[in-house]
Design a protein around this motif. Sequence first.
Motif, short mmCIF file in Angstrom:
data_model
loop_
_atom_site.label_atom_id
_atom_site.label_comp_id
_atom_site.label_asym_id
_atom_site.label_seq_id
_atom_site.Cartn_x
_atom_site.Cartn_y
_atom_site.Cartn_z
N ILE A 358 0.85 -1.20 0.00
CA ILE A 358 0.00 0.00 0.00
C ILE A 358 0.88 1.25 0.00
CG2 ILE A 358 -1.64 1.34 1.37
CD1 ILE A 358 -2.75 -1.38 2.37
N ALA A 359 1.91 1.24 0.85
CA ALA A 359 2.79 2.41 0.97
C ALA A 359 3.53 2.71 -0.33
CB ALA A 359 3.78 2.19 2.11
N LYS A 360 3.95 1.68 -1.06
CA LYS A 360 4.74 1.95 -2.26
C LYS A 360 3.90 1.94 -3.54
CE LYS A 360 6.66 -2.80 -2.33
NZ LYS A 360 7.87 -3.59 -2.14
N GLY A 361 2.59 1.93 -3.39
CA GLY A 361 1.71 2.13 -4.53
C GLY A 361 1.66 1.00 -5.51
N VAL A 362 1.79 -0.25 -5.03
CA VAL A 362 1.67 -1.40 -5.92
C VAL A 362 0.27 -1.42 -6.52
CG1 VAL A 362 1.59 -3.93 -5.99
CG2 VAL A 362 3.42 -2.77 -4.74
N PRO A 363 0.15 -1.63 -7.83
CA PRO A 363 -1.17 -1.58 -8.47
C PRO A 363 -2.20 -2.48 -7.79
CG PRO A 363 0.55 -1.70 -10.14
CD PRO A 363 1.23 -1.88 -8.81
N ASN A 364 -3.37 -1.92 -7.49
CA ASN A 364 -4.51 -2.62 -6.94
C ASN A 364 -4.31 -3.11 -5.51
OD1 ASN A 364 -4.49 -3.11 -10.07
ND2 ASN A 364 -6.63 -3.22 -9.46
N ALA A 365 -3.21 -2.71 -4.85
CA ALA A 365 -2.96 -3.20 -3.49
C ALA A 365 -4.05 -2.78 -2.52
CB ALA A 365 -1.60 -2.69 -2.99
N ARG A 366 -4.62 -1.59 -2.72
CA ARG A 366 -5.63 -1.08 -1.79
C ARG A 366 -7.02 -1.67 -2.02
NH1 ARG A 366 -4.88 4.07 0.82
NH2 ARG A 366 -2.77 4.89 0.51
N ASP A 367 -7.22 -2.37 -3.10
CA ASP A 367 -8.57 -2.80 -3.45
C ASP A 367 -9.23 -3.61 -2.35
OD1 ASP A 367 -8.06 -1.55 -5.83
OD2 ASP A 367 -8.17 -3.36 -7.08
N ILE A 368 -8.53 -4.57 -1.79
CA ILE A 368 -9.13 -5.42 -0.77
C ILE A 368 -9.41 -4.64 0.51
CG2 ILE A 368 -6.95 -6.31 0.17
CD1 ILE A 368 -8.41 -9.07 0.34
N ASP A 369 -8.56 -3.65 0.82
CA ASP A 369 -8.81 -2.81 2.00
C ASP A 369 -10.08 -2.00 1.81
OD1 ASP A 369 -6.07 -2.74 3.81
OD2 ASP A 369 -5.69 -3.13 1.68
N ASN A 370 -10.28 -1.49 0.59
CA ASN A 370 -11.50 -0.72 0.32
C ASN A 370 -12.74 -1.61 0.41
OD1 ASN A 370 -9.96 1.56 -0.08
ND2 ASN A 370 -9.89 1.34 -2.30
N LYS A 371 -12.61 -2.86 -0.03
CA LYS A 371 -13.74 -3.79 0.09
C LYS A 371 -14.05 -4.08 1.55
CE LYS A 371 -12.97 -6.08 -4.36
NZ LYS A 371 -12.49 -7.33 -5.03
N MET A 372 -12.99 -4.26 2.36
CA MET A 372 -13.20 -4.49 3.78
C MET A 372 -13.86 -3.29 4.44
SD MET A 372 -12.92 -6.41 6.50
CE MET A 372 -11.64 -7.66 6.48
N SER A 373 -13.41 -2.09 4.10
CA SER A 373 -14.00 -0.88 4.69
C SER A 373 -15.47 -0.73 4.31
CB SER A 373 -13.21 0.35 4.24
OG SER A 373 -11.88 0.29 4.72
N ASP A 374 -15.77 -1.08 3.06
CA ASP A 374 -17.17 -1.00 2.62
C ASP A 374 -18.03 -2.03 3.37
OD1 ASP A 374 -19.23 0.01 0.72
OD2 ASP A 374 -19.21 -2.08 0.06
N ALA A 375 -17.48 -3.23 3.58
CA ALA A 375 -18.22 -4.25 4.34
C ALA A 375 -18.42 -3.81 5.79
CB ALA A 375 -17.47 -5.57 4.28
N ARG A 377 -18.67 -0.70 6.80
CA ARG A 377 -19.70 0.34 6.79
C ARG A 377 -21.09 -0.28 6.76
NH1 ARG A 377 -22.68 2.13 2.84
NH2 ARG A 377 -21.39 1.11 1.26
N ARG A 378 -21.22 -1.35 5.97
CA ARG A 378 -22.52 -2.01 5.85
C ARG A 378 -22.76 -3.04 6.95
NH1 ARG A 378 -22.12 -5.20 2.03
NH2 ARG A 378 -20.06 -4.77 1.11
N ILE A 379 -21.76 -3.23 7.81
CA ILE A 379 -21.82 -4.21 8.91
C ILE A 379 -22.20 -5.58 8.36
CG2 ILE A 379 -22.49 -4.58 11.32
CD1 ILE A 379 -23.51 -1.74 11.45
N ASP A 380 -21.47 -5.99 7.33
CA ASP A 380 -21.68 -7.30 6.71
C ASP A 380 -20.58 -8.23 7.23
OD1 ASP A 380 -21.71 -9.55 5.04
OD2 ASP A 380 -22.45 -8.39 3.33
N TRP A 381 -20.90 -8.96 8.29
CA TRP A 381 -19.89 -9.77 8.95
C TRP A 381 -19.34 -10.87 8.05
CZ3 TRP A 381 -17.85 -7.60 12.93
CH2 TRP A 381 -18.61 -6.73 13.72
N GLU A 382 -20.18 -11.53 7.31
CA GLU A 382 -19.72 -12.63 6.46
C GLU A 382 -18.72 -12.13 5.41
OE1 GLU A 382 -20.12 -15.86 6.84
OE2 GLU A 382 -21.23 -15.38 8.68
N GLU A 383 -19.00 -10.98 4.85
CA GLU A 383 -18.07 -10.43 3.87
C GLU A 383 -16.76 -10.05 4.53
OE1 GLU A 383 -17.80 -6.99 0.40
OE2 GLU A 383 -19.75 -7.52 1.26
#
Length: 433
Positions: A358-375, A377-383
């Motif tokens: 994430i720190a060195k800007g590897v392509p798409n590295a943040r994608d899974i973190d953004n998915k976790m943050s969205d889950a 926010r929606r309080i989707d425990w299974e996700e």
Amino acid sequence: MIYKTQMEAAKKGIITKEMSIVAEKEYISVDKLRDLIACGKVAIPANINHKSLSPEGIGEGLKTKINVNLGVSGDCADYTKEMDKVKMAIDFGVEAIMDLSNYGKTNTFRKELIDYSQAMIGTVPMYDAIGYLEKDLMKIKAIDFLSVIEAHAIEGVDFMTIHAGINRRAIESFRGSNRLTNIVSRGGSLIFAWMEMTGNENPFYEYYDDILEILRKYDVTISLGDALRPGSINDSSDAGQISELIELGMLTKRAWEKDVQVMVEGPGHMAINEIAANMTLQKRLCFGAPFYVLGPIVTDIAPGYDHITSAIGGAIAASHGADFLCYVTPAEHLRLPNLEDVKEGIIATKIAAHAADIAKGVPNARDIDNKMSDARRRIDWEEMFSLAIDGKKAREYFESTPPADDQSCSMCGKMCAMRTTNKILNGETVEFC
């Protein structure tokens, strides 16, 4: 066109199937990847005899990879337990496994490991030489060491740690450095002892060109071992470490001239404030070759917790240019790790590697973190559990003290910030009774 190694193919403009697979995994153009391999800044360790391999790239601009060490010792010689560790490591998605077995006839286990593992396999032939050859150290000849290297190559090992940099010049620097912990590399100490007892030059240095011919034949990547890595923060960045690193830079260029792919190994124990400079220095002295670090362990006073001291150093190292992290377990300095130790080491190192990406800007590295943050926010425990590095542990924690309302956890209950904000944004009333 005919080629022997990934590097030779890249120099000739050939795109191999391994390059295509790695480019897709890394979200990078295959032409760019080929160019990075051609100049040595990326390696794809892929022995032609490792048929089960799912190839991975290590180096500039790619995701930080992690390695798991395992293998038997004289005190713990149960190969079944080691294979259990292998299976768990593969399940967690590690990219490399090193068999560091140093007791008995190891080739049966190694062949099973290579047949099973889609991860890269590494070895340290020096460890295996004594058991494999059944000779005392002093009686082993240079040609014997080369025979072990070739045996590992034929079996399908993808990369080998070769301690070629600890030559006579480097030893003189070591002797003058007045270290607290002397030589802590197992392979390095054995080479040093062999040299002192026989009076000969390091055979891996003296017969380096012969070794390269063996490695080229099977496309084995050489991982240039840091025999003089610091084993305490007091010894980091000293003359011994740096003098060997200079030797490793020269050996890197010699390997590339033979189209042999290279990784360079690094420290060791090192205070946090020295890590960034060491990464820059290594890349400069070794011409941008992929850098493979153990740790660095950032304090010497945490036996039982060195997976944490190592993860701290590893995250900093990778964010400043290290490409490959060797895991450290809570058992480091204490015992052969058990299955739970291996798991803890893998998790800590995966966290460090991902944080660095994430720190060195590897392509798409943040994608899974953004998915976790969205889950979240929606309080989707299974996700959330499905996205977690260790979803099983996350689920066990959540379910150990279940909340009255599944739109929160047992810490905040109905005062959960996500729940409160969601209700207000949805035009609902927040109630606690």
